[in-house]
Scaffold this motif. Sequence first.
Motif, PDB file in Angstrom:
ATOM      1  N   LEU A  34       0.829  -1.210   0.000  1.00  0.00           N
ATOM      2  CA  LEU A  34       0.000   0.000   0.000  1.00  0.00           C
ATOM      3  C   LEU A  34       0.859   1.255   0.000  1.00  0.00           C
ATOM      4  CD1 LEU A  34      -2.915  -0.838   2.487  1.00  0.00           C
ATOM      5  CD2 LEU A  34      -2.601  -1.524   0.103  1.00  0.00           C
ATOM      6  N   ALA A  35       2.166   1.079   0.036  1.00  0.00           N
ATOM      7  CA  ALA A  35       3.084   2.219   0.092  1.00  0.00           C
ATOM      8  C   ALA A  35       2.865   3.151  -1.091  1.00  0.00           C
ATOM      9  CB  ALA A  35       4.529   1.731   0.106  1.00  0.00           C
ATOM     10  N   GLY A  36       2.866   4.446  -0.810  1.00  0.00           N
ATOM     11  CA  GLY A  36       2.781   5.440  -1.869  1.00  0.00           C
ATOM     12  C   GLY A  36       1.396   5.942  -2.178  1.00  0.00           C
ATOM     13  N   TYR A  37       0.352   5.263  -1.691  1.00  0.00           N
ATOM     14  CA  TYR A  37      -0.992   5.796  -1.928  1.00  0.00           C
ATOM     15  C   TYR A  37      -1.135   7.130  -1.193  1.00  0.00           C
ATOM     16  CZ  TYR A  37      -2.712   1.502  -4.116  1.00  0.00           C
ATOM     17  OH  TYR A  37      -2.923   0.455  -4.976  1.00  0.00           O
ATOM     18  N   GLN A  38      -1.666   8.112  -1.903  1.00  0.00           N
ATOM     19  CA  GLN A  38      -1.796   9.462  -1.333  1.00  0.00           C
ATOM     20  C   GLN A  38      -3.145   9.626  -0.646  1.00  0.00           C
ATOM     21  OE1 GLN A  38      -1.320  12.670  -4.159  1.00  0.00           O
ATOM     22  NE2 GLN A  38      -0.755  14.132  -2.558  1.00  0.00           N
ATOM     23  N   THR A  39      -3.139  10.340   0.461  1.00  0.00           N
ATOM     24  CA  THR A  39      -4.360  10.599   1.212  1.00  0.00           C
ATOM     25  C   THR A  39      -4.999  11.913   0.767  1.00  0.00           C
ATOM     26  OG1 THR A  39      -3.201  11.755   2.980  1.00  0.00           O
ATOM     27  CG2 THR A  39      -3.413   9.368   3.191  1.00  0.00           C
ATOM     28  N   GLY A  99      -7.331   7.786   5.398  1.00  0.00           N
ATOM     29  CA  GLY A  99      -7.748   8.960   4.645  1.00  0.00           C
ATOM     30  C   GLY A  99      -7.473   8.892   3.163  1.00  0.00           C
ATOM     31  N   VAL A 100      -7.332   7.676   2.629  1.00  0.00           N
ATOM     32  CA  VAL A 100      -7.122   7.510   1.191  1.00  0.00           C
ATOM     33  C   VAL A 100      -8.442   7.790   0.467  1.00  0.00           C
ATOM     34  CG1 VAL A 100      -6.549   5.804  -0.600  1.00  0.00           C
ATOM     35  CG2 VAL A 100      -5.252   5.850   1.552  1.00  0.00           C
ATOM     36  N   PRO A 101      -8.423   8.517  -0.646  1.00  0.00           N
ATOM     37  CA  PRO A 101      -9.671   8.815  -1.371  1.00  0.00           C
ATOM     38  C   PRO A 101     -10.366   7.560  -1.884  1.00  0.00           C
ATOM     39  CG  PRO A 101      -7.858  10.179  -2.163  1.00  0.00           C
ATOM     40  CD  PRO A 101      -7.249   9.139  -1.277  1.00  0.00           C
ATOM     41  N   GLU A 102     -11.677   7.640  -2.026  1.00  0.00           N
ATOM     42  CA  GLU A 102     -12.451   6.478  -2.446  1.00  0.00           C
ATOM     43  C   GLU A 102     -12.041   5.967  -3.819  1.00  0.00           C
ATOM     44  OE1 GLU A 102     -16.636   7.129  -1.984  1.00  0.00           O
ATOM     45  OE2 GLU A 102     -16.529   6.975   0.211  1.00  0.00           O
ATOM     46  N   GLU A 103     -11.697   6.866  -4.737  1.00  0.00           N
ATOM     47  CA  GLU A 103     -11.307   6.395  -6.067  1.00  0.00           C
ATOM     48  C   GLU A 103     -10.023   5.570  -6.013  1.00  0.00           C
ATOM     49  OE1 GLU A 103     -10.234  10.892  -5.879  1.00  0.00           O
ATOM     50  OE2 GLU A 103     -11.849   9.545  -5.203  1.00  0.00           O
ATOM     51  N   THR A 104      -9.117   5.919  -5.106  1.00  0.00           N
ATOM     52  CA  THR A 104      -7.885   5.141  -4.938  1.00  0.00           C
ATOM     53  C   THR A 104      -8.182   3.796  -4.288  1.00  0.00           C
ATOM     54  OG1 THR A 104      -6.625   7.189  -4.683  1.00  0.00           O
ATOM     55  CG2 THR A 104      -5.552   5.171  -3.985  1.00  0.00           C
ATOM     56  N   ILE A 105      -9.070   3.794  -3.303  1.00  0.00           N
ATOM     57  CA  ILE A 105      -9.482   2.544  -2.658  1.00  0.00           C
ATOM     58  C   ILE A 105     -10.062   1.586  -3.696  1.00  0.00           C
ATOM     59  CG2 ILE A 105     -11.078   1.522  -0.996  1.00  0.00           C
ATOM     60  CD1 ILE A 105     -10.854   4.109   0.644  1.00  0.00           C
ATOM     61  N   GLN A 106     -10.902   2.121  -4.563  1.00  0.00           N
ATOM     62  CA  GLN A 106     -11.521   1.290  -5.590  1.00  0.00           C
ATOM     63  C   GLN A 106     -10.490   0.754  -6.578  1.00  0.00           C
ATOM     64  OE1 GLN A 106     -14.896   3.349  -7.321  1.00  0.00           O
ATOM     65  NE2 GLN A 106     -15.569   4.100  -5.341  1.00  0.00           N
ATOM     66  N   ALA A 107      -9.567   1.611  -6.993  1.00  0.00           N
ATOM     67  CA  ALA A 107      -8.543   1.177  -7.950  1.00  0.00           C
ATOM     68  C   ALA A 107      -7.658   0.095  -7.351  1.00  0.00           C
ATOM     69  CB  ALA A 107      -7.700   2.374  -8.386  1.00  0.00           C
ATOM     70  N   ASP A 108      -7.295   0.242  -6.076  1.00  0.00           N
ATOM     71  CA  ASP A 108      -6.463  -0.773  -5.427  1.00  0.00           C
ATOM     72  C   ASP A 108      -7.200  -2.102  -5.357  1.00  0.00           C
ATOM     73  OD1 ASP A 108      -4.120  -1.657  -3.805  1.00  0.00           O
ATOM     74  OD2 ASP A 108      -5.630  -1.802  -2.223  1.00  0.00           O
ATOM     75  N   TYR A 109      -8.492  -2.063  -5.040  1.00  0.00           N
ATOM     76  CA  TYR A 109      -9.294  -3.284  -4.992  1.00  0.00           C
ATOM     77  C   TYR A 109      -9.277  -4.004  -6.340  1.00  0.00           C
ATOM     78  CZ  TYR A 109     -13.485  -6.202  -4.919  1.00  0.00           C
ATOM     79  OH  TYR A 109     -14.360  -7.253  -5.038  1.00  0.00           O
ATOM     80  N   LEU A 110      -9.476  -3.281  -7.409  1.00  0.00           N
ATOM     81  CA  LEU A 110      -9.572  -3.879  -8.736  1.00  0.00           C
ATOM     82  C   LEU A 110      -8.238  -4.388  -9.259  1.00  0.00           C
ATOM     83  CD1 LEU A 110     -12.087  -1.345 -10.321  1.00  0.00           C
ATOM     84  CD2 LEU A 110     -12.571  -3.719  -9.654  1.00  0.00           C
ATOM     85  N   LEU A 111      -7.127  -3.956  -8.680  1.00  0.00           N
ATOM     86  CA  LEU A 111      -5.809  -4.438  -9.108  1.00  0.00           C
ATOM     87  C   LEU A 111      -5.632  -5.938  -8.896  1.00  0.00           C
ATOM     88  CD1 LEU A 111      -3.122  -1.808  -8.001  1.00  0.00           C
ATOM     89  CD2 LEU A 111      -3.731  -2.484 -10.327  1.00  0.00           C
ATOM     90  N   SER A 112      -6.432  -6.531  -8.033  1.00  0.00           N
ATOM     91  CA  SER A 112      -6.308  -7.977  -7.809  1.00  0.00           C
ATOM     92  C   SER A 112      -6.508  -8.769  -9.091  1.00  0.00           C
ATOM     93  CB  SER A 112      -7.310  -8.447  -6.746  1.00  0.00           C
ATOM     94  OG  SER A 112      -6.869  -8.105  -5.451  1.00  0.00           O
ATOM     95  N   ASN A 113      -7.382  -8.296  -9.970  1.00  0.00           N
ATOM     96  CA  ASN A 113      -7.603  -9.026 -11.221  1.00  0.00           C
ATOM     97  C   ASN A 113      -6.341  -9.085 -12.062  1.00  0.00           C
ATOM     98  OD1 ASN A 113     -10.267  -9.640 -10.696  1.00  0.00           O
ATOM     99  ND2 ASN A 113     -11.062  -7.815 -11.722  1.00  0.00           N
ATOM    100  N   VAL A 114      -5.577  -7.998 -12.078  1.00  0.00           N
ATOM    101  CA  VAL A 114      -4.318  -7.982 -12.830  1.00  0.00           C
ATOM    102  C   VAL A 114      -3.310  -8.906 -12.171  1.00  0.00           C
ATOM    103  CG1 VAL A 114      -2.429  -6.524 -13.654  1.00  0.00           C
ATOM    104  CG2 VAL A 114      -4.763  -5.607 -13.555  1.00  0.00           C
ATOM    105  N   SER A 115      -3.176  -8.790 -10.865  1.00  0.00           N
ATOM    106  CA  SER A 115      -2.186  -9.575 -10.137  1.00  0.00           C
ATOM    107  C   SER A 115      -2.453 -11.065 -10.236  1.00  0.00           C
ATOM    108  CB  SER A 115      -2.161  -9.146  -8.668  1.00  0.00           C
ATOM    109  OG  SER A 115      -1.174  -9.844  -7.955  1.00  0.00           O
TER     110      SER A 115
END
Length: 254
Positions: free
Chosen positions: A18-23, A168-184
């Motif tokens: 999760l390192a580097g995600y901006q709040t 305090g991570v924005p919702e759009e970032t939370i959503q993008a991180d969740y969807l990265l599982s499909n790539v991984s």
Amino acid sequence: MTNNHFIELPHSINLRTLAGYQTKDGRFIKPNKILRSGALDQLTVEDSQRLADDYGVGLVIDLRTDEEARRHPDCLPPDARYYQLPVMPFSDHASFSQRLKRHFTKSEDPVVHMYKKMLTDSHAKSAYQDMFTLLLNHTDDDQSVLIHCTAGKDRTGVAAMLVEAALGVPEETIQADYLLSNVSLECSKIQLAVTRSNQSDQVETMGSLPVNRANLQAVFRLIAHDYESWADYLETELNVSQDNLATMQRAYLI
């Protein structure tokens, strides 16, 4: 994979940082503080040593069921503390009126239903509450926490949403991180198929499907409809106070 949140480690499943995600206030999650992944049972001794040496993993939080952990025990980094906090099986059962209401309404997707249960079921909430207790007591700068389940996408996906929201991570970032599982997980299909054998029906149902926006939307709708904010949910349901949030943000953000 080129996304800088992926960690390339042989025999790992869906291993990311999760390192580097901006709040929202412009801070960032610190390096080598919070990792997420699928099961660690296929790691070699060399792999687990790298988790300790390169990423400082000193605490492992396993969200799998007792059966999953027993059948496929983790290969832990040296000296890492290990806590199994099973999110499932769920403990709350629908009342007669709830069952009757469901009978006369459009049936809900079973995976969407399980995502909502992960936020509302007493057993699941207890697991996530304990996760926050561990995070609040593991704040040394030179050690990181690794949170995982079997595929690292559903139970861990919800855990990551909760942690990111707390920081305090924005919702759009939370959503993008969740969807990265499909790539991984495209790189882990063979390992995942082996790891997922002989599991419970609920776990197997979730694990057999990719993550999708319907699951996300169900989570975000529940928070928006039933609570004033993520912070309200965290305090009301998981006993994570405003002071706790401030402590976490000081420890995990830069």
